[in-house]
Design a protein around this motif. Structure first.
Motif, mmCIF file in Angstrom:
data_model
loop_
_atom_site.group_PDB
_atom_site.id
_atom_site.type_symbol
_atom_site.label_atom_id
_atom_site.label_comp_id
_atom_site.label_asym_id
_atom_site.label_seq_id
_atom_site.Cartn_x
_atom_site.Cartn_y
_atom_site.Cartn_z
ATOM 1 N N SER A 129 44.119 47.114 36.024
ATOM 2 C CA SER A 129 43.117 46.691 35.880
ATOM 3 C C SER A 129 42.866 46.289 37.590
ATOM 4 N N GLY A 130 43.528 46.055 38.527
ATOM 5 C CA GLY A 130 43.485 45.171 39.907
ATOM 6 C C GLY A 130 42.744 46.819 40.890
ATOM 7 N N ARG A 131 42.739 47.880 40.125
ATOM 8 C CA ARG A 131 42.232 48.634 41.085
ATOM 9 C C ARG A 131 40.628 48.940 41.071
ATOM 10 N N VAL A 156 55.456 36.225 33.379
ATOM 11 C CA VAL A 156 54.902 37.133 34.537
ATOM 12 C C VAL A 156 54.552 36.493 36.037
ATOM 13 N N ASP A 157 54.663 37.321 36.665
ATOM 14 C CA ASP A 157 54.546 37.079 37.593
ATOM 15 C C ASP A 157 52.944 37.650 38.567
ATOM 16 N N LEU A 158 52.056 36.937 39.218
ATOM 17 C CA LEU A 158 50.882 37.166 39.455
ATOM 18 C C LEU A 158 50.603 36.794 41.466
ATOM 19 N N PRO A 159 49.910 37.824 41.982
ATOM 20 C CA PRO A 159 49.921 37.534 43.464
ATOM 21 C C PRO A 159 49.991 35.877 43.917
ATOM 22 N N GLY A 160 49.742 36.429 45.179
ATOM 23 C CA GLY A 160 50.088 34.546 45.463
ATOM 24 C C GLY A 160 48.101 34.633 46.408
ATOM 25 N N SER A 161 46.984 35.223 46.178
ATOM 26 C CA SER A 161 45.825 34.711 46.662
ATOM 27 C C SER A 161 45.288 34.345 45.489
ATOM 28 N N PRO A 162 44.004 33.223 45.252
ATOM 29 C CA PRO A 162 44.013 32.817 43.934
ATOM 30 C C PRO A 162 43.047 33.423 43.650
ATOM 31 N N ARG A 163 42.468 34.612 44.407
ATOM 32 C CA ARG A 163 41.503 35.650 43.289
ATOM 33 C C ARG A 163 42.255 37.099 42.162
ATOM 34 N N GLY A 164 43.002 37.390 43.614
ATOM 35 C CA GLY A 164 44.142 38.204 42.709
ATOM 36 C C GLY A 164 44.878 37.437 41.521
ATOM 37 N N ALA A 207 38.951 46.398 41.423
ATOM 38 C CA ALA A 207 38.021 45.726 42.527
ATOM 39 C C ALA A 207 38.638 46.159 43.864
ATOM 40 N N THR A 208 40.120 45.995 44.392
ATOM 41 C CA THR A 208 40.868 47.237 45.456
ATOM 42 C C THR A 208 41.858 47.795 45.064
ATOM 43 N N PRO A 209 41.723 49.114 45.886
ATOM 44 C CA PRO A 209 43.191 49.982 46.118
ATOM 45 C C PRO A 209 44.462 49.611 46.441
ATOM 46 N N MET A 210 44.398 47.819 46.801
ATOM 47 C CA MET A 210 45.735 47.441 47.379
ATOM 48 C C MET A 210 46.168 46.351 46.451
ATOM 49 N N ALA A 211 45.868 46.383 45.530
ATOM 50 C CA ALA A 211 46.539 46.352 43.520
ATOM 51 C C ALA A 211 48.216 46.691 43.259
ATOM 52 N N ASP A 212 47.443 48.067 44.028
ATOM 53 C CA ASP A 212 49.202 48.778 43.696
ATOM 54 C C ASP A 212 50.462 48.987 44.699
ATOM 55 N N LEU A 213 49.951 47.432 46.221
ATOM 56 C CA LEU A 213 50.708 46.886 47.170
ATOM 57 C C LEU A 213 52.039 45.674 46.452
ATOM 58 N N SER A 214 50.851 45.113 44.875
ATOM 59 C CA SER A 214 51.483 44.177 44.028
ATOM 60 C C SER A 214 53.211 44.620 43.651
ATOM 61 N N ARG A 215 53.947 44.286 43.684
ATOM 62 C CA ARG A 215 55.853 44.697 42.962
ATOM 63 C C ARG A 215 55.904 43.525 41.294
ATOM 64 N N GLY A 216 54.938 43.157 42.160
ATOM 65 C CA GLY A 216 54.916 42.309 40.221
ATOM 66 C C GLY A 216 55.451 42.800 38.824
ATOM 67 N N VAL A 217 56.800 41.737 38.677
ATOM 68 C CA VAL A 217 57.208 42.770 37.122
ATOM 69 C C VAL A 217 56.717 40.998 36.212
ATOM 70 N N SER A 241 44.490 39.325 38.054
ATOM 71 C CA SER A 241 45.761 39.388 37.540
ATOM 72 C C SER A 241 46.390 39.133 35.668
ATOM 73 N N LEU A 242 45.903 38.249 36.056
ATOM 74 C CA LEU A 242 45.639 37.252 34.685
ATOM 75 C C LEU A 242 45.255 36.930 33.728
ATOM 76 N N ALA A 243 43.732 37.487 33.968
ATOM 77 C CA ALA A 243 43.178 38.232 33.597
ATOM 78 C C ALA A 243 43.004 39.171 32.670
ATOM 79 N N ALA A 244 43.615 40.321 33.430
ATOM 80 C CA ALA A 244 43.631 41.466 32.903
ATOM 81 C C ALA A 244 44.624 41.585 31.430
#
Length: 177
Positions: free
Chosen positions: A112-114, A136-144, A116-126, A148-151
């Motif tokens: 889902s993040g892709r 559920v691991d989520l990115p550290g930026s409020p938007r990310g 909005a940004t190709p950087m989504a694939d740099l998330s290593r969340g599990v 991610s949670l909305a997905a």
């Protein structure tokens, strides 16, 4: 159990939000992602019964995740520490705390993040399960974190029902009638 103060709150809709961040833990930065995640969960009917902030330390993060899961909360959402930085250790800490992985959720968040940004694939969340708790691991930026949670937010009620042992109900159109 953490919901003892609210007998009306269904344990399957209880949540904790953890922020893994050296800056927030030291008081140098505001916890925008934790607040945003808590707000989204509440908008979707979850009772956020605990909020924690921890520094980016693997053992400390794993300890907090275990404690919250062992307190029998349904969901623990942790934001921060999922990237490539040298102190980004949340996925490793999550793996230390969980008993089973739930890779489809992490895959759905990255997919889902892709958009909005190709950087989504740099998330290593599990994502994974400890007892009856989904972590559920989520990115550290409020938007990310929110994107991610909305997905996966629409999947969570059914996932948590299944973890609670309620396997007889299926979402409409998905299973026996």
């Amino acid at each position: 159990m953490a919901t003892g103060d609210d007998p009306v709150l269904d344990r399957r809709r209880t949540a904790a939000v953890v922020t893994a961040s050296d800056g927030v833990a030291s008081g140098h930065r505001e916890d925008g992602s934790g607040a945003a995640v808590a707000a989204l969960l509440e908008q979707h009917g979850f009772g956020v019964v605990a909020r924690r902030v921890v520094p980016d330390e693997r053992a400390g993060i794993a300890t907090v995740l275990r404690e919250l899961a062992d307190d029998d909360l349904a969901l623990v959402a942790i934001t921060g520490g999922t990237g490539f930085g040298p102190r980004d250790v949340t996925p490793e800490a999550t793996r230390d705390a969980i008993e089973r992985e739930a890779p489809g959720l992490a895959e759905a968040m990255r997919a889902s993040g892709r958009a909005a940004t190709p950087m989504a694939d740099l998330s290593r969340g599990v994502c994974g399960i400890r007892g009856r708790t989904l972590i559920v691991d989520l990115p550290g930026s409020p938007r990310g974190a929110v994107e991610s949670l909305a997905a996966v937010i629409e999947l969570l009620p059914h996932a948590l029902d299944l973890l609670a042992g309620d396997t007889r109900h299926h979402p409409p159109g998905h299973g026996p009638d």
